[in-house]
Design an enzyme around this catalytic site. Sequence first.
Site, PDB file in Angstrom:
ATOM      1  N   LYS A 135       0.806  -1.460  -0.086  1.00 53.51           N
ATOM      2  CA  LYS A 135       0.312   0.257   0.116  1.00 53.51           C
ATOM      3  C   LYS A 135       0.873   0.907  -0.287  1.00 53.51           C
ATOM      4  CE  LYS A 135      -2.322   2.214   3.336  1.00 53.51           C
ATOM      5  NZ  LYS A 135      -3.946   2.127   4.159  1.00 53.51           N
ATOM      6  N   ASP A 153      -6.939   1.701   1.068  1.00 57.15           N
ATOM      7  CA  ASP A 153      -7.206   1.957   1.736  1.00 57.15           C
ATOM      8  C   ASP A 153      -9.082   1.664   2.361  1.00 57.15           C
ATOM      9  OD1 ASP A 153      -9.160   3.809   1.437  1.00 57.15           O
ATOM     10  OD2 ASP A 153      -7.759   4.860   2.072  1.00 57.15           O
TER      11      ASP A 153
END
Length: 241
Positions: A135, A153
């Site tokens: 991420k 997210d």
Amino acid sequence: MARSYVREARQRGLGRRRERVGPIVERLAEEHSDARIALRFRSDLELLVSVMLSAQTTDTNVNRVTPALFRKYRKPEDYLAVPHEELEQDIYPTGFFRQKTKAIRGTMRVLLEEFDGKVPGRLEDLVRLPGVARKTANVVASELGHAQGIVVDTHVRRLSQRLGLTRHDDPVKIERDLQGIVPRADWARFPHLLIWHGRRICDARRPRCADCVLEDLCPSSRLRSSDASGRVRAGRPSRAG
Ligand code: SF4
């Protein structure tokens, strides 16, 4: 597995994922033209450190710490020149300061040893840095202008599920689904659009469906009754697209 709105979208005649994603991007881009990363940074290195610090805390919290931090630490060597405890103290308000200090110092070492002190743009290089997971790497690569994936997210996960763009719960599988339908040119901005829409309209507990530009494209809209045919309820403002 999360409730799947993928099939629901089809049953309600809202169209296939691939067909809906274009209008979704267009409308969100118009609605949230200011959607961009909330972290403040002036260089690739500051970007990388900010994103690493943002784990498990808010961007606002990181932005409170980084002005002084970046005045003191200007290059990778600076993070290694101070005692471990001093850096811990400097980033303490962002939480998880011990793990973050370890990750930042480890990353600075690798940057100096393998990348000439520069932040690499390739995802496969970024994920080799200590404490940099997929991420974080995706966020950094996208902001550097080399999006090679789609950031997932908590907001991107929730909205992708609610909009029936994925039936998965696992971020890696969600990213794969999104990569299959979102045009590559939109990979960098797509997460920002969902994040800002999630913050402003599609709240986790109280989505404001009556104010949502995606209402007629969304299988989980709360304005629809469970046996609705998929038609938009009378009375809501019509939207182009
Ligand atoms: S219609 Fe409601 S559930 Fe769907 S995206 Fe908009 S706010 Fe979220």
